[in-house]
Design an enzyme around this catalytic site. Structure first.
Site, PDB file in Angstrom:
ATOM      1  N   SER A 170       0.822  -1.202   0.000  1.00  0.00           N
ATOM      2  CA  SER A 170       0.000   0.000   0.000  1.00  0.00           C
ATOM      3  C   SER A 170       0.867   1.268   0.000  1.00  0.00           C
ATOM      4  O   SER A 170       1.683   1.473  -0.892  1.00  0.00           O
ATOM      5  CB  SER A 170      -0.952  -0.043   1.196  1.00  0.00           C
ATOM      6  N   ASP A 207     -10.175  -4.839  -4.045  1.00  0.00           N
ATOM      7  CA  ASP A 207      -9.432  -4.007  -3.100  1.00  0.00           C
ATOM      8  C   ASP A 207     -10.343  -2.864  -2.695  1.00  0.00           C
ATOM      9  O   ASP A 207     -10.735  -2.046  -3.533  1.00  0.00           O
ATOM     10  CB  ASP A 207      -8.152  -3.482  -3.773  1.00  0.00           C
ATOM     11  N   HIS A 218      -7.247  -6.018   0.064  1.00  0.00           N
ATOM     12  CA  HIS A 218      -6.108  -5.090   0.044  1.00  0.00           C
ATOM     13  C   HIS A 218      -4.862  -5.639   0.734  1.00  0.00           C
ATOM     14  O   HIS A 218      -3.764  -5.605   0.182  1.00  0.00           O
ATOM     15  CB  HIS A 218      -6.517  -3.758   0.689  1.00  0.00           C
TER      16      HIS A 218
END
Length: 265
Positions: A99, A204, A234
């Site tokens: 991320s 996601d 995610h």
């Protein structure tokens, strides 16, 4: 920034370090997360004989109020210091991130092309998902007084048995510094030389498709390989596709290592 070392860490939020071969791997956790989320990946790579470091980003792994006093500059400075330290101990270094940690790793590769041998990304965050952020950024301190935090983004995982260990609130002041990091990464994309392996979850709920599109469109001077993940959300490194990511990242190191294998000496 106020020192954070006096604030107790959440369970599992401590940094991870393992001395292995001359091939090092730096893992960067995500926004509001901590090394807790990276530990299974880190331990897998460590068992494979690599030297592994997972720093804790300032303000993470404690409280969201603590994180509100930090910025994306602080987070980048932390991982940059960890990279340079690992590079002093290893013959070559790979960087990997989840991320927002993916944005940090890309910035490291852009700023230190002579040091970073390769990049592995898992659902990297490279663009604005919340349209309010560009508006809040210039007035982040005022905005934070009006709305100190918003609901958390952690633990977007399809498995009921896994948790990311992130905050249940997002500090507004800290989130408002993300656009600066994203702009730097996007602007520096043409300077990216290290090969990139990217994993993208088709489901996601935190990062949309724009980030990977930006990467594919702007990373024109390196080799980019993208793998889609169909069974994870995610935080895929704690989800059903974790083994695929772990094994793929190790194979990437073996293939791209100057030694040809990246195993323990």
């Amino acid at each position: 920034m106020r020192p954070t070392n006096a604030i107790p860490l959440a369970p599992g939020a401590e940094p991870f370090s393992h001395i292995g071969s001359g091939v090092g791997v730096l893992l960067c956790h995500g926004f509001t997360g901590s090394p807790h989320s990276m530990r299974p990946w880190a331990e897998y790579l460590a068992r494979s004989g690599l030297s592994v470091e997972v720093p804790r980003l300032p303000g993470h792994g404690t409280t969201w109020q603590d994180m509100a006093l930090t910025t994306s500059d602080d987070w980048y400075a932390e991982v940059e210091g960890a990279l340079l330290d690992l590079a002093r101990r290893c013959d070559e270094v790979f960087v990997m991130g989840l991320s927002m940690g993916g944005a940090l790793t890309l910035r490291l590769a852009q700023e230190h092309p002579e040091t970073v041998s390769g990049v592995v990304l898992v659902n990297p965050s490279l663009a604005v998902e919340d349209p309010r952020l560009p508006i809040i950024a210039p007035i982040r301190r005022l905005a934070a007084r009006i709305l100190p935090s918003t609901p958390g983004l952690a633990s977007d995982i399809s498995l009921d048995t896994a948790t990311e260990g992130g905050y249940d609130r997002v500090p507004t002041a800290a989130a408002a510094t993300l656009p600066k990091l994203w702009r730097a990464v996007q602007d520096g994309m043409s300077g990216l030389r290290a090969p990139v392996l990217a994993y993208r979850s088709t489901q996601d709920h935190v990062v949309g498709p724009d980030s990977l599109r930006i990467l594919a469109r702007r990373a024109v001077n390196t080799r980019l390989t993208i793998h889609l993940l169909h069974d994870s959300y995610h935080v895929a490194i704690l989800d059903r596709d974790a083994a695929t990511i772990f094994e793929g990242s190790l194979a990437f190191v073996h293939e791209r290592s100057r030694s040809g294998k990246g195993a323990a000496r």
